[in-house]
Design an enzyme around this catalytic site. Structure first.
Site, PDB file in Angstrom:
ATOM      1  N   LYS A 157      37.880  17.935  28.391  1.00  7.97           N
ATOM      2  CA  LYS A 157      38.426  18.815  27.352  1.00  7.97           C
ATOM      3  C   LYS A 157      39.704  18.230  26.727  1.00  7.97           C
ATOM      4  CE  LYS A 157      38.061  21.985  30.522  1.00  7.97           C
ATOM      5  NZ  LYS A 157      37.063  21.357  31.400  1.00  7.97           N
ATOM      6  N   ILE A 158      40.625  17.751  27.591  1.00 11.61           N
ATOM      7  CA  ILE A 158      41.901  17.253  27.062  1.00 11.61           C
ATOM      8  C   ILE A 158      41.719  15.886  26.402  1.00 11.61           C
ATOM      9  CG2 ILE A 158      44.262  16.580  27.678  1.00 11.61           C
ATOM     10  CD1 ILE A 158      44.128  18.725  29.916  1.00 11.61           C
ATOM     11  N   ASP A 177      34.436   7.150  30.511  1.00  7.37           N
ATOM     12  CA  ASP A 177      34.192   8.316  31.359  1.00  7.37           C
ATOM     13  C   ASP A 177      32.917   8.024  32.134  1.00  7.37           C
ATOM     14  OD1 ASP A 177      33.502  10.990  32.359  1.00  7.37           O
ATOM     15  OD2 ASP A 177      34.966  11.720  30.912  1.00  7.37           O
ATOM     16  N   CYS A 208      41.757  11.738  33.154  1.00 12.09           N
ATOM     17  CA  CYS A 208      40.772  12.005  34.212  1.00 12.09           C
ATOM     18  C   CYS A 208      41.491  12.712  35.371  1.00 12.09           C
ATOM     19  CB  CYS A 208      40.122  10.707  34.679  1.00 12.09           C
ATOM     20  SG  CYS A 208      41.302   9.494  35.248  1.00 12.09           S
ATOM     21  N   PRO A 209      40.750  13.402  36.223  1.00  9.99           N
ATOM     22  CA  PRO A 209      41.410  14.088  37.346  1.00  9.99           C
ATOM     23  C   PRO A 209      41.818  13.094  38.432  1.00  9.99           C
ATOM     24  CG  PRO A 209      39.041  14.416  37.430  1.00  9.99           C
ATOM     25  CD  PRO A 209      39.304  13.635  36.193  1.00  9.99           C
ATOM     26  N   THR A 235      49.490  12.173  31.262  1.00  9.69           N
ATOM     27  CA  THR A 235      49.761  13.618  31.302  1.00  9.69           C
ATOM     28  C   THR A 235      48.807  14.274  32.297  1.00  9.69           C
ATOM     29  OG1 THR A 235      48.207  13.984  29.495  1.00  9.69           O
ATOM     30  CG2 THR A 235      50.535  13.792  28.892  1.00  9.69           C
ATOM     31  N   SER A 236      48.152  13.471  33.144  1.00 12.19           N
ATOM     32  CA  SER A 236      47.092  14.017  33.988  1.00 12.19           C
ATOM     33  C   SER A 236      47.604  14.365  35.392  1.00 12.19           C
ATOM     34  CB  SER A 236      45.932  13.035  34.033  1.00 12.19           C
ATOM     35  OG  SER A 236      44.773  13.714  34.393  1.00 12.19           O
ATOM     36  N   ARG A 237      47.679  13.383  36.256  1.00 10.86           N
ATOM     37  CA  ARG A 237      48.270  13.588  37.582  1.00 10.86           C
ATOM     38  C   ARG A 237      49.003  12.312  37.988  1.00 10.86           C
ATOM     39  NH1 ARG A 237      47.837  18.158  36.815  1.00 10.86           N
ATOM     40  NH2 ARG A 237      46.776  19.781  38.010  1.00 10.86           N
ATOM     41  N   ASP A 261      54.226  12.657  31.908  1.00  8.64           N
ATOM     42  CA  ASP A 261      54.505  14.090  32.073  1.00  8.64           C
ATOM     43  C   ASP A 261      54.289  14.476  33.529  1.00  8.64           C
ATOM     44  OD1 ASP A 261      55.161  16.708  31.052  1.00  8.64           O
ATOM     45  OD2 ASP A 261      53.052  17.244  31.314  1.00  8.64           O
ATOM     46  N   GLU A 266      56.276  14.144  42.226  1.00  7.84           N
ATOM     47  CA  GLU A 266      56.939  15.184  41.421  1.00  7.84           C
ATOM     48  C   GLU A 266      57.197  16.466  42.200  1.00  7.84           C
ATOM     49  OE1 GLU A 266      53.921  15.715  38.261  1.00  7.84           O
ATOM     50  OE2 GLU A 266      53.704  17.760  38.992  1.00  7.84           O
ATOM     51  N   HIS A 298      56.321  17.723  33.645  1.00  3.18           N
ATOM     52  CA  HIS A 298      55.055  18.450  33.738  1.00  3.18           C
ATOM     53  C   HIS A 298      55.070  19.700  32.837  1.00  3.18           C
ATOM     54  CE1 HIS A 298      51.391  18.821  36.551  1.00  3.18           C
ATOM     55  NE2 HIS A 298      51.126  19.401  35.397  1.00  3.18           N
TER      56      HIS A 298
HETATM   57  P1  NAI Z   1      37.970  17.978  32.428  1.00  2.68           P
HETATM   58  O1  NAI Z   1      37.356  18.285  33.746  1.00  2.68           O
HETATM   59  O2  NAI Z   1      37.520  18.706  31.205  1.00  2.68           O
HETATM   60  O3  NAI Z   1      37.809  16.416  32.121  1.00  2.68           O
HETATM   61  C1  NAI Z   1      38.023  15.398  33.053  1.00  2.68           C
HETATM   62  C2  NAI Z   1      37.129  14.227  32.651  1.00  2.68           C
HETATM   63  O4  NAI Z   1      37.440  13.131  33.498  1.00  2.68           O
HETATM   64  C3  NAI Z   1      35.639  14.538  32.825  1.00  2.68           C
HETATM   65  O5  NAI Z   1      34.953  14.242  31.629  1.00  2.68           O
HETATM   66  C4  NAI Z   1      35.221  13.622  33.959  1.00  2.68           C
HETATM   67  O6  NAI Z   1      33.875  13.150  33.838  1.00  2.68           O
HETATM   68  C5  NAI Z   1      36.220  12.493  33.812  1.00  2.68           C
HETATM   69  N1  NAI Z   1      36.355  11.658  35.002  1.00  2.68           N
HETATM   70  C6  NAI Z   1      36.268  12.020  36.301  1.00  2.68           C
HETATM   71  N2  NAI Z   1      36.438  10.933  37.090  1.00  2.68           N
HETATM   72  C7  NAI Z   1      36.637   9.882  36.255  1.00  2.68           C
HETATM   73  C8  NAI Z   1      36.860   8.495  36.462  1.00  2.68           C
HETATM   74  N3  NAI Z   1      36.881   7.972  37.706  1.00  2.68           N
HETATM   75  N4  NAI Z   1      37.032   7.712  35.379  1.00  2.68           N
HETATM   76  C9  NAI Z   1      36.967   8.219  34.130  1.00  2.68           C
HETATM   77  N5  NAI Z   1      36.749   9.524  33.874  1.00  2.68           N
HETATM   78  C10 NAI Z   1      36.584  10.334  34.918  1.00  2.68           C
HETATM   79  O7  NAI Z   1      39.537  18.142  32.644  1.00  2.68           O
HETATM   80  P2  NAI Z   1      40.650  18.364  31.530  1.00  2.68           P
HETATM   81  O8  NAI Z   1      40.831  19.812  31.270  1.00  2.68           O
HETATM   82  O9  NAI Z   1      40.398  17.459  30.381  1.00  2.68           O
HETATM   83  O10 NAI Z   1      41.953  17.885  32.333  1.00  2.68           O
HETATM   84  C11 NAI Z   1      42.153  16.528  32.671  1.00  2.68           C
HETATM   85  C12 NAI Z   1      43.296  16.449  33.655  1.00  2.68           C
HETATM   86  O11 NAI Z   1      44.507  16.820  32.984  1.00  2.68           O
HETATM   87  C13 NAI Z   1      43.200  17.429  34.841  1.00  2.68           C
HETATM   88  O12 NAI Z   1      42.476  16.866  35.894  1.00  2.68           O
HETATM   89  C14 NAI Z   1      44.634  17.644  35.215  1.00  2.68           C
HETATM   90  O13 NAI Z   1      44.956  16.729  36.233  1.00  2.68           O
HETATM   91  C15 NAI Z   1      45.433  17.283  33.958  1.00  2.68           C
HETATM   92  N6  NAI Z   1      46.172  18.405  33.397  1.00  2.68           N
HETATM   93  C16 NAI Z   1      47.520  18.251  33.144  1.00  2.68           C
HETATM   94  C17 NAI Z   1      48.263  19.260  32.606  1.00  2.68           C
HETATM   95  C18 NAI Z   1      49.713  19.100  32.278  1.00  2.68           C
HETATM   96  O14 NAI Z   1      50.411  20.099  32.084  1.00  2.68           O
HETATM   97  N7  NAI Z   1      50.233  17.891  32.190  1.00  2.68           N
HETATM   98  C19 NAI Z   1      47.648  20.571  32.333  1.00  2.68           C
HETATM   99  C20 NAI Z   1      46.216  20.613  32.559  1.00  2.68           C
HETATM  100  C21 NAI Z   1      45.518  19.576  33.100  1.00  2.68           C
END
Ligand code: NAI
Length: 337
Positions: A157-158, A177, A208-209, A235-237, A261, A266, A298
């Protein structure tokens, strides 16, 4: 339902209380705790049916086991990521874990792009200079995003929301991905291998997560495959990046810009005012000394839209669990691997 809300700040309380009120009769009995949930604080949640937690609460096996023995049945994450919960243990203990899988992906995507533009055009430095009557441009040279290549790792999504904005800036967007979706194709993202992404990108953004597979995805070997002077955004983890490796790459100028971020350690720093404390994390302090590093604490999720949506979905998840209804945001067996 009696819910112990951990790590709750005034803004969490405002949005959760408003969403709770909107639930009327179905609303919960919310008890707010400022501290984070971990092995030192878990006793505060004794006797609660549910805990509501955020990214840096530590729901380890011992914490979950202790809480389960005092009646805990539900964990409601008010975030998308769940790397801080021992899901296997929760499953064994019969504790249901729910999350908020999507809550305005644009909030994080816009923040990621904000980091990119600030690093390139140095708004933070220009702001200080102009206030100080210094209108010199030396040191503020940026680059156009138009015509450059952005590489996105993770096209969920992001990642997709970020791609839409970068396309609007006129960038070529390539992505990696495990699953390349129709939606990614429709936006015009080119599917590439990680090797090609590293080799071709001027800007790399991580979406990615954090999993066992992605821990320290950015390390000395991946950094060496990137273009010299590349911009890296996370901005992920925090755990996606090996901090020692990026410090070495910044020193050698292989890495030209770093926007974070999130940060591996952290949990000891973010979301608190430590301005009158000595920060003992030498790696973090070293990062802050580079002029081409920009760190935010964050705050990618921190918009009105996202907080409203998080509060609403979190409390609805708990209503569904409490009433024994199917909850689409339950972290089921497919997440246990
Ligand atoms: P999502 O679940 O919609 O997308 C994650 C994507 O990563 C999926 O398409 C998945 O197939 C892909 N993925 C999984 N393993 C992978 C790999 N080894 N290599 C490449 N791609 C891979 O999650 P969304 O909502 O897009 O969030 C992504 C990350 O953003 C979350 O996991 C979270 O850690 C982080 N996040 C950070 C925030 C912030 O405030 N900075 C707030 C919300 C989320």
């Amino acid at each position: 339902m009696r819910v112990a809300v951990f790590g709750s700040k005034p803004y969490d309380q405002a949005f959760l209380s408003a969403a709770n009120q909107a639930l009327g009769e179905a609303g919960h009995d919310l008890h707010y705790f400022h501290v984070r949930l971990n092995r030192e604080t878990w006793e505060l949640a004794k006797g609660f049916e549910a805990v509501c937690v955020f990214v840096n609460d530590e729901l380890t096996a011992p914490v979950l086991a202790s809480l389960a023995s005092h009646g805990l049945r539900f964990v409601a994450l008010r975030c998308a990521g769940f790397n801080n919960v021992d899901l296997k243990m929760a499953d064994q203990l019969g504790i249901s874990v729910v999350r908020v899988p999507a809550y305005s992906p644009e909030s994080v995507a816009e923040h990621a792009v904000g980091l990119m533009l600030t690093l390139s055009r140095k708004y933070h430095r220009a702001f200080q200079r102009v206030r100080d009557g210094n209108f010199a441009l030396q040191g503020l040279l940026g680059f156009n995003f138009h015509g450059r290549t952005a590489g996105l790792i993770g096209l969920g999504k992001i990642g997709l929301a970020t791609a839409r904005i970068l396309k609007g800036l006129g960038m070529r967007v390539i992505g990696f991905d495990q699953v390349f979706s129709e939606a990614a194709k429709a936006i015009g993202i080119e599917p590439v291998s990680l090797e090609t992404l590293y080799a071709d990108s001027d800007v790399i953004s991580l979406h990615c997560p954090l999993t066992r597979d992605t821990f320290h995805l950015i390390n000395e070997y991946s950094l060496a495959q990137m273009r010299r002077g590349v911009m890296l955004i996370n901005t992920s983890r925090g755990g996606l990046i090996d901090t020692a490796a990026v410090i070495a790459a910044l020193k050698s100028e292989q890495l030209g810009y770093l926007g974070l971020d999130v940060y591996e350690q952290e949990g000891d720093l973010f979301f608190e005012d430590l301005s009158d404390k000595v920060i003992a994390d030498d790696a973090f302090e070293r990062l802050l000394t580079f002029p081409n590093v920009l760190i935010t604490g964050h705050q990618g999720f921190f918009t009105e839209e996202a907080l409203g949506s998080i509060a609403e979905v979190t409390l609805r998840n708990l209503v569904q669990l409490g009433q024994g209804e199917a909850c689409p945001n339950l972290l089921g067996s497919d997440y246990l691997a």
